[in-house]
Design a protein around this motif. Sequence first.
Motif, PDB file in Angstrom:
ATOM      1  N   GLN A 210      40.214  29.676  32.986  1.00 17.01           N
ATOM      2  CA  GLN A 210      41.076  29.409  34.145  1.00 17.01           C
ATOM      3  C   GLN A 210      42.484  29.935  33.911  1.00 17.01           C
ATOM      4  O   GLN A 210      43.083  30.560  34.795  1.00 17.01           O
ATOM      5  CB  GLN A 210      41.116  27.909  34.430  1.00 17.01           C
ATOM      6  N   GLN A 211      43.008  29.685  32.708  1.00 13.38           N
ATOM      7  CA  GLN A 211      44.339  30.189  32.384  1.00 13.38           C
ATOM      8  C   GLN A 211      44.369  31.719  32.411  1.00 13.38           C
ATOM      9  O   GLN A 211      45.341  32.327  32.867  1.00 13.38           O
ATOM     10  CB  GLN A 211      44.761  29.684  30.992  1.00 13.38           C
ATOM     11  N   PRO A 251      25.911  36.631  41.364  1.00 14.26           N
ATOM     12  CA  PRO A 251      26.415  35.271  41.137  1.00 14.26           C
ATOM     13  C   PRO A 251      25.933  34.308  42.213  1.00 14.26           C
ATOM     14  O   PRO A 251      25.790  34.681  43.381  1.00 14.26           O
ATOM     15  CB  PRO A 251      27.936  35.440  41.199  1.00 14.26           C
ATOM     16  N   ALA A 252      25.684  33.066  41.802  1.00 20.51           N
ATOM     17  CA  ALA A 252      25.285  32.027  42.753  1.00 20.51           C
ATOM     18  C   ALA A 252      26.541  31.453  43.393  1.00 20.51           C
ATOM     19  O   ALA A 252      27.222  30.606  42.812  1.00 20.51           O
ATOM     20  CB  ALA A 252      24.490  30.938  42.039  1.00 20.51           C
ATOM     21  N   ARG A 253      26.858  31.918  44.581  1.00 23.70           N
ATOM     22  CA  ARG A 253      28.043  31.469  45.294  1.00 23.70           C
ATOM     23  C   ARG A 253      27.655  30.948  46.670  1.00 23.70           C
ATOM     24  O   ARG A 253      26.732  31.488  47.304  1.00 23.70           O
ATOM     25  CB  ARG A 253      29.048  32.622  45.473  1.00 23.70           C
ATOM     26  N   LYS A 254      28.343  29.924  47.146  1.00 25.97           N
ATOM     27  CA  LYS A 254      28.072  29.413  48.487  1.00 25.97           C
ATOM     28  C   LYS A 254      28.370  30.476  49.529  1.00 25.97           C
ATOM     29  O   LYS A 254      27.645  30.634  50.506  1.00 25.97           O
ATOM     30  CB  LYS A 254      28.902  28.154  48.748  1.00 25.97           C
ATOM     31  N   HIS A 309      30.078  30.941  28.307  1.00 25.39           N
ATOM     32  CA  HIS A 309      30.325  32.133  29.123  1.00 25.39           C
ATOM     33  C   HIS A 309      30.380  31.792  30.608  1.00 25.39           C
ATOM     34  O   HIS A 309      30.938  32.566  31.399  1.00 25.39           O
ATOM     35  CB  HIS A 309      29.249  33.185  28.860  1.00 25.39           C
ATOM     36  N   MET A 310      29.834  30.638  30.991  1.00 28.01           N
ATOM     37  CA  MET A 310      29.733  30.304  32.416  1.00 28.01           C
ATOM     38  C   MET A 310      31.102  30.195  33.102  1.00 28.01           C
ATOM     39  O   MET A 310      31.277  30.719  34.213  1.00 28.01           O
ATOM     40  CB  MET A 310      28.935  29.013  32.591  1.00 28.01           C
ATOM     41  N   PRO A 311      32.113  29.545  32.492  1.00 30.81           N
ATOM     42  CA  PRO A 311      33.421  29.510  33.146  1.00 30.81           C
ATOM     43  C   PRO A 311      34.019  30.900  33.359  1.00 30.81           C
ATOM     44  O   PRO A 311      34.741  31.123  34.335  1.00 30.81           O
ATOM     45  CB  PRO A 311      34.282  28.677  32.185  1.00 30.81           C
ATOM     46  N   PHE A 312      33.715  31.836  32.464  1.00 29.40           N
ATOM     47  CA  PHE A 312      34.217  33.203  32.631  1.00 29.40           C
ATOM     48  C   PHE A 312      33.511  33.882  33.806  1.00 29.40           C
ATOM     49  O   PHE A 312      34.144  34.608  34.583  1.00 29.40           O
ATOM     50  CB  PHE A 312      34.034  33.998  31.334  1.00 29.40           C
ATOM     51  N   LEU A 313      32.210  33.647  33.933  1.00 32.68           N
ATOM     52  CA  LEU A 313      31.487  34.173  35.088  1.00 32.68           C
ATOM     53  C   LEU A 313      32.072  33.612  36.380  1.00 32.68           C
ATOM     54  O   LEU A 313      32.252  34.339  37.365  1.00 32.68           O
ATOM     55  CB  LEU A 313      29.998  33.810  34.988  1.00 32.68           C
ATOM     56  N   GLU A 314      32.378  32.326  36.369  1.00 31.67           N
ATOM     57  CA  GLU A 314      32.929  31.685  37.564  1.00 31.67           C
ATOM     58  C   GLU A 314      34.290  32.260  37.946  1.00 31.67           C
ATOM     59  O   GLU A 314      34.666  32.255  39.127  1.00 31.67           O
ATOM     60  CB  GLU A 314      33.035  30.179  37.345  1.00 31.67           C
TER      61      GLU A 314
END
Length: 462
Positions: A210-211, A251-254, A309-314
């Motif tokens: 996030q940062q 990516p799984a995005r709404k 790695h998931m937060p980086f994908l997000e």
Amino acid sequence: MKFHLHSAIRMAGSAALLLAGSSHAVAADAADTAIEAKIQARKPEIQKIVAEISAKRIEATINKLVSFHTRHTMSDTQSDTTGIGAARRWIKSELERCGAGNLDVQFDSHLHPVDRRIDKPTEIVNVVATLKGTSASDRYYVVSGHYDSRVTDIMNATGFAPGANDDASGTAAVMEMACVMARYKFDANIVFMTVAAEEQGLYGSGHFAQQAREKNLNIAGMFTNDIIGSSRSDTGLVDNKQVRLFAEGVPARKEMPDNIRTLVATGGENDSISRQLARHVKEQGERYVPDFKVTIINRADRYLRGGDHMPFLEQGYAALRFTEPAEDFNHQHQDVRTENGVKIGDLAEYVDFNYTAQVTRVNAAALASLALAPAAPSKVQVRTAKLENATSLVWEANKEADLAGYRIVWRDTTAADWQHAKYVGNVTEFTMDVSKDNVFFGVQAVDKDGNVSPATYPVPLR
């Protein structure tokens, strides 16, 4: 994924005919052959890095991490011998010691509030070692392992939680890479990171990602190493010749952003930035670590599971996960005990240190090749103004001083990996006598030493 030089030359023939004059075509073929030979050659510095990775040091690091009794995120932070505080201070001191002044080692911390798996406000601390690149590049490559551990009860902060495989193995890999690679020079920046609170909810990596996004940090690729220590499955089958590499597609995005919508509209579901990164890792890893396979799994992670790695994908970064071929759940997330004569628990005796070293070598080869190479080309597009069977590709020029030129790669729509390559020189547009209807294209940047970037998938130029 291995390119064969004779195939690249054969496929280059039709494109070379687009050049004016047969003498120019012959010269172009010679140039193609020379640069392709450089691309295919093993780079001496990467070979040295791979050779210096030590299974013995990895074993010693894992045993030291196990000796802290528990590294639970909410465990003791005051003791010098027990708990997560002692573990992170030891990691930091080791990275400072082996970094020879080349690694900038810092704690990256934040106070996390009470949450589903955190029963009191808790300081989450990552240990971050940065190896600055030698060029003016703002590119970063990040490699991580998580140093926290757990037992059966995720809230048990005092029980014996050795975490030898999950994830002292990944932490040891990152530390070993940092210590070896700190003695070498790279164009781009490399961040070696051991993170906390993976077991509680990916909070350490989540904070860093996030940062990074808020700072608009140019992270061109991220690897996490989580559970890379065992070559033996729960059935007793030993497989020490491969590692799984998980790579996200769409990516799984709404709501689907425009860039992903374009990817899907052109059939590029298998050409996301993470899949392009995975192809590069597979090629380089298998080139420098003989008789060892990088098996790309076309999922973000194991079925409905996740890692750091998931937060980086997000956050929109290319990110991958390394994991052993088959997990043994008797030695993961378990209280240490014996049941019916079977020893259960994540103990160091179940770690294959030589296997862990092999996975570390794949990581190191991939990281080094990425950090030595130019950035992947940007704004790669396909001209679509008229109907034609040829394919015209355009892209923005790279800024590296040592850039040699660009390479077009392509594959059948049913193929997973690049099958053909054509070096096209230092240009920003090229027409291929191959139909965009029938293949997938990518464009790579190549420097004068033959270091090559991951491919960039072209989008329509309307």
